[in-house]
Each structure stands twice: as C-alpha cells, then as structure tokens.
Design a protein around this motif. Structure first.
Motif, PDB file in Angstrom:
ATOM      1  N   LEU A 158       0.800  -1.221   0.000  1.00 49.08           N
ATOM      2  CA  LEU A 158       0.000   0.000   0.000  1.00 49.08           C
ATOM      3  C   LEU A 158       0.836   1.277   0.000  1.00 49.08           C
ATOM      4  N   LEU A 159       2.100   1.161   0.378  1.00 48.58           N
ATOM      5  CA  LEU A 159       2.950   2.344   0.510  1.00 48.58           C
ATOM      6  C   LEU A 159       4.106   2.296  -0.487  1.00 48.58           C
ATOM      7  N   PRO A 160       4.635   3.456  -0.884  1.00 50.69           N
ATOM      8  CA  PRO A 160       5.733   3.477  -1.853  1.00 50.69           C
ATOM      9  C   PRO A 160       7.019   2.912  -1.264  1.00 50.69           C
ATOM     10  N   VAL A 161       7.887   2.468  -2.150  1.00 54.06           N
ATOM     11  CA  VAL A 161       9.142   1.834  -1.725  1.00 54.06           C
ATOM     12  C   VAL A 161       9.986   2.779  -0.877  1.00 54.06           C
ATOM     13  N   SER A 162      10.039   4.041  -1.249  1.00 57.96           N
ATOM     14  CA  SER A 162      10.872   4.982  -0.494  1.00 57.96           C
ATOM     15  C   SER A 162      10.403   5.089   0.952  1.00 57.96           C
ATOM     16  N   LEU A 163       9.092   5.078   1.170  1.00 57.46           N
ATOM     17  CA  LEU A 163       8.555   5.166   2.527  1.00 57.46           C
ATOM     18  C   LEU A 163       8.873   3.894   3.310  1.00 57.46           C
ATOM     19  N   LEU A 164       8.711   2.757   2.674  1.00 53.67           N
ATOM     20  CA  LEU A 164       9.011   1.483   3.333  1.00 53.67           C
ATOM     21  C   LEU A 164      10.497   1.382   3.670  1.00 53.67           C
ATOM     22  N   THR A 165      11.335   1.872   2.763  1.00 59.22           N
ATOM     23  CA  THR A 165      12.774   1.873   3.017  1.00 59.22           C
ATOM     24  C   THR A 165      13.116   2.791   4.189  1.00 59.22           C
ATOM     25  N   HIS A 166      12.464   3.942   4.229  1.00 60.93           N
ATOM     26  CA  HIS A 166      12.652   4.872   5.345  1.00 60.93           C
ATOM     27  C   HIS A 166      12.302   4.188   6.661  1.00 60.93           C
ATOM     28  N   ALA A 167      11.173   3.482   6.677  1.00 61.10           N
ATOM     29  CA  ALA A 167      10.746   2.779   7.886  1.00 61.10           C
ATOM     30  C   ALA A 167      11.751   1.700   8.285  1.00 61.10           C
ATOM     31  N   ALA A 168      12.276   0.981   7.296  1.00 60.72           N
ATOM     32  CA  ALA A 168      13.248  -0.069   7.582  1.00 60.72           C
ATOM     33  C   ALA A 168      14.524   0.519   8.181  1.00 60.72           C
ATOM     34  N   LEU A 169      14.969   1.655   7.646  1.00 60.80           N
ATOM     35  CA  LEU A 169      16.149   2.319   8.195  1.00 60.80           C
ATOM     36  C   LEU A 169      15.908   2.777   9.633  1.00 60.80           C
ATOM     37  N   LEU A 170      14.757   3.369   9.872  1.00 63.79           N
ATOM     38  CA  LEU A 170      14.421   3.823  11.221  1.00 63.79           C
ATOM     39  C   LEU A 170      14.399   2.656  12.199  1.00 63.79           C
ATOM     40  N   THR A 171      13.871   1.534  11.765  1.00 63.65           N
ATOM     41  CA  THR A 171      13.796   0.352  12.626  1.00 63.65           C
ATOM     42  C   THR A 171      15.182  -0.091  13.058  1.00 63.65           C
ATOM     43  N   ALA A 199      19.692   3.153   0.406  1.00 63.03           N
ATOM     44  CA  ALA A 199      19.077   3.123   1.727  1.00 63.03           C
ATOM     45  C   ALA A 199      18.597   1.725   2.061  1.00 63.03           C
ATOM     46  N   ALA A 200      18.016   1.051   1.088  1.00 61.88           N
ATOM     47  CA  ALA A 200      17.550  -0.319   1.313  1.00 61.88           C
ATOM     48  C   ALA A 200      18.727  -1.242   1.593  1.00 61.88           C
ATOM     49  N   ALA A 201      19.830  -1.038   0.859  1.00 65.97           N
ATOM     50  CA  ALA A 201      21.023  -1.854   1.079  1.00 65.97           C
ATOM     51  C   ALA A 201      21.592  -1.619   2.474  1.00 65.97           C
ATOM     52  N   LEU A 202      21.570  -0.356   2.918  1.00 66.21           N
ATOM     53  CA  LEU A 202      22.061  -0.044   4.257  1.00 66.21           C
ATOM     54  C   LEU A 202      21.191  -0.694   5.323  1.00 66.21           C
ATOM     55  N   ALA A 203      19.870  -0.631   5.143  1.00 65.67           N
ATOM     56  CA  ALA A 203      18.962  -1.254   6.101  1.00 65.67           C
ATOM     57  C   ALA A 203      19.197  -2.757   6.160  1.00 65.67           C
ATOM     58  N   ALA A 204      19.384  -3.373   5.003  1.00 67.74           N
ATOM     59  CA  ALA A 204      19.640  -4.816   4.960  1.00 67.74           C
ATOM     60  C   ALA A 204      20.968  -5.150   5.627  1.00 67.74           C
ATOM     61  N   PHE A 205      21.989  -4.308   5.393  1.00 70.33           N
ATOM     62  CA  PHE A 205      23.304  -4.526   6.011  1.00 70.33           C
ATOM     63  C   PHE A 205      23.206  -4.457   7.532  1.00 70.33           C
TER      64      PHE A 205
END
Length: 214
Positions: A158-171, A199-205
């Motif tokens: 339901l949400l754009p990738v950039s927002l989901l990536t932002h949430a993953a980074l915050l987590t 950003a997604a790669a950083l969150a995954a790392f």
C-alpha cells in the motif's frame, strides 16, 4: 401479462425493429435489438408453459437474476462511494493536524495509506514528505494499527518503496541507538527519497549485522 399481451408487445417490437432497419442511424440500435430479444424470450417462455399461463416477472428466473445483479452492483457502488467519503474525511483530518503541528503525535489508523494517497492526489502528485515521514515512523515504531503484524505486512503493498525503506532504516537505527529521537534520524527520510536502493542496502546490512551480533 397474458399470452395475447406478450404477443402484441412482441409484434410492436418487431415493427419498431423493421422501422429502425430502414434508417441508417438507427440500424445499430442495441437497445431496440435487446428489447426485441427480450420479448421473444418471454413469448417463448409462455409458449412452453401450460395453457392460460400469464407472465409474471416476479417468478421469471432471468429477470430476478438481472435484478439481483443490479442490486449487487448498486451495493458495490454505494460501498465505494462511502469509502471514498471516509478517505476524503480522513485526509481532511490529517491536513488539519498538519496545520496544527500535531500530526507527529497522532497514531495512524487503518486506511491511512489511502488517505495519504488522497493528499498526494490533491497536491497534484507532489509527495507529502511530512506525511510520509509520519507514516514511516509509525510503521517502524509499530504505532496505531501498525501494532498488528498483518497491517505492517499489508503496508508493503500500500505504501511506496521509499517510505518502506525509510521505515526499515528507522527500525534498524532505533535498535542500534535506542535513545535517538526522530530529529536525529531526520536524515533517513532524505536518504530513502534520494537514494532508495542505497538506503535499502544499508537497512539490509544493518539487519545482517544485528543478526550476527545476536
């Protein structure tokens, strides 16, 4: 209607069809053809019935199926209208909270993803950065309806990738530095918006690093 009434109506429909065929602009009249076909069907229905049977649309299975389909379609349209009204009202509410400066203190509700889309639509497609940041923080912190794992899972569609990536980074950063506040992590929104893949790669790392430490 009696068989005689139906026969008369059928004859009228056939006459109209013959008249229409003589005029080029009426030759393709689908409504007229449908009416003729319906009278032919009813005439055949009575022909197959017992003598002196009268036509009653209340017991005509075809008519009842059509009425049921129309009622179902009307119910869907009504439900869609009510949902659109609810989304518009919630978008108005979120806009008011933004103007009051209290959006960050508000917990999201089910359906706020659609309200976000409505706000974006009203802005001509312009991304509402503050609303996206609010939703990303709520998603990361499991606030409001995001307390439910099913809601967080549904958010992925339901949400754009950039927002989901932002949430993953915050987590991940919140786990790394629990005392960090939203102001200190404001850079994550800019990173997710400008470099979503990085950003997604950083969150995954960070997720892998935490799993190794655990």
């Amino acid at each position: 209607m009696s068989a005689a009434d139906v026969a008369a109506a059928l004859e009228d429909a056939r006459f109209d069809a013959r008249q229409d065929s003589r005029h080029e602009h009426l030759a393709d009249d689908e409504r007229g053809r449908a009416e003729l076909a319906e009278w032919e069907r009813i005439d055949q229905l009575l022909a197959d019935a017992a003598p002196d049977t009268v036509y009653d649309p209340g017991i005509d299975a075809v008519v009842q199926e059509e009425l049921a389909a129309e009622a179902a379609a009307a119910a869907v349209t009504e439900a869609e209208w009510r949902e659109a009204q609810r989304i518009a009202a919630r978008a108005d509410e979120l806009q008011a909270l933004r103007e009051l400066g209290t959006l960050e203190q508000t917990e999201p509700r089910e359906g706020d993803e659609a309200a976000r889309d409505e706000l974006t639509r009203r802005a001509g497609g312009y991304v509402q950065a503050d609303v996206d940041a609010w939703l990303a923080h709520a998603l990361a912190a499991h606030l409001g309806h995001y307390r439910d794992p099913a809601a967080r899972e549904a958010a992925a569609d339901l949400l754009p990738v950039s927002l989901l990536t932002h949430a993953a980074l915050l987590t991940e950063l919140a786990r790394l530095v629990p005392a960090a506040d939203t102001g200190q992590l404001a850079f994550t929104a800019r990173l997710a918006a400008s470099e979503p893949e990085a950003a997604a790669a950083l969150a995954a790392f960070l997720t892998r690093a935490r799993s190794v430490q655990d």
